[in-house]
Design an enzyme around this catalytic site. Structure first.
Site, PDB file in Angstrom:
ATOM      1  N   CYS A   1      33.480  42.253  31.890  1.00 11.59           N
ATOM      2  CA  CYS A   1      32.436  43.234  32.188  1.00 11.59           C
ATOM      3  C   CYS A   1      33.122  44.558  32.520  1.00 11.59           C
ATOM      4  CB  CYS A   1      31.499  42.748  33.302  1.00 11.59           C
ATOM      5  SG  CYS A   1      32.201  42.671  34.961  1.00 11.59           S
TER       6      CYS A   1
ATOM      7  N   ASN B   1      34.694  44.049  36.726  1.00 14.36           N
ATOM      8  CA  ASN B   1      35.170  42.703  37.061  1.00 14.36           C
ATOM      9  C   ASN B   1      34.906  42.339  38.522  1.00 14.36           C
ATOM     10  OD1 ASN B   1      38.273  40.842  37.119  1.00 14.36           O
ATOM     11  ND2 ASN B   1      36.330  40.148  36.341  1.00 14.36           N
TER      12      ASN B   1
ATOM     13  N   CYS C   1      31.153  41.873  39.382  1.00 15.41           N
ATOM     14  CA  CYS C   1      29.794  41.309  39.390  1.00 15.41           C
ATOM     15  C   CYS C   1      29.594  40.250  38.309  1.00 15.41           C
ATOM     16  CB  CYS C   1      28.750  42.421  39.237  1.00 15.41           C
ATOM     17  SG  CYS C   1      28.669  43.585  40.617  1.00 15.41           S
ATOM     18  N   ARG C   2      29.409  40.687  37.073  1.00 12.99           N
ATOM     19  CA  ARG C   2      29.008  39.768  36.011  1.00 12.99           C
ATOM     20  C   ARG C   2      30.119  38.839  35.534  1.00 12.99           C
ATOM     21  NH1 ARG C   2      26.955  44.183  31.956  1.00 12.99           N
ATOM     22  NH2 ARG C   2      28.756  45.188  32.915  1.00 12.99           N
ATOM     23  N   SER C   3      31.275  39.388  35.193  1.00 15.76           N
ATOM     24  CA  SER C   3      32.322  38.517  34.632  1.00 15.76           C
ATOM     25  C   SER C   3      32.888  37.540  35.653  1.00 15.76           C
ATOM     26  CB  SER C   3      33.421  39.320  33.925  1.00 15.76           C
ATOM     27  OG  SER C   3      34.047  40.239  34.777  1.00 15.76           O
TER      28      SER C   3
ATOM     29  N   ASP D   1      23.904  45.000  34.458  1.00 13.13           N
ATOM     30  CA  ASP D   1      24.885  45.095  35.532  1.00 13.13           C
ATOM     31  C   ASP D   1      24.184  45.152  36.888  1.00 13.13           C
ATOM     32  OD1 ASP D   1      26.993  45.607  37.225  1.00 13.13           O
ATOM     33  OD2 ASP D   1      27.912  47.098  35.906  1.00 13.13           O
TER      34      ASP D   1
END
Length: 156
Positions: A8, A11, A13-15, A125
């Site tokens: 993401c 690095n 939140c999402r990934s 995000d």
């Protein structure tokens, strides 16, 4: 060893959420000795930091560990190390092109592309939206579909 890298922007939140969720699914499937999971960001602003508190909170709510996850930036070597590079959105796909060496063999395909009948192509995000629950649901569905794909493609 099959290696997967979730990507993401920062690095945090999402990934890292996808890394933790996918690692949990891999362990439950008894495939931890066959699949290695990591995450990275296209930017370097958060290098060395743990996942965002919203990510840690939603993972804790679902009993998923984020132990050992720290932000790092994608680099060109990742394209030779990981067979699957899984960005969270179209902007991440575009950004990854600046890191990708010519002729790399890594499969770069957004997470939601693995989900049949998906309604969204990008995982939003939550750093900006604050909606970690929605992102968790998308990441969970994407990780489930990705694991199914890998089990079939790699004969696991």
């Amino acid at each position: 060893m099959i290696q997967i890298l979730f990507v993401c922007l920062g690095n945090i939140c999402r990934s890292p959420m996808a890394e933790a969720v996918f690692r949990n699914k891999v362990e439950k499937a008894g495939l931890a000795d066959k699949i290695r999971v990591d995450s990275a960001g296209t930017g370097n602003w958060h290098t060395g930091k743990p996942p965002h508190e919203g990510t840690r909170g939603i993972l804790k709510e679902f009993g998923i560990s984020d132990k050992g996850i720290a932000a790092r930036q994608v680099n060109g070597q990742d394209f030779g190390l990981y067979q699957y590079i899984v960005p969270m959105d179209a902007a991440n796909v575009a950004d990854l092109k600046q890191f990708a060496p010519e002729g790399h063999a890594a499969r770069v395909l957004p997470l939601m592309d693995y989900v049949e009948g998906r309604q969204h192509t990008d995982v939003p995000d939550p750093y900006y939206t604050g909606n970690f629950q929605e992102v968790y649901e998308m990441v969970d569905a994407g990780c489930e579909a990705l694991l199914t794909h890998i089990r079939q493609a790699e004969n696991l």
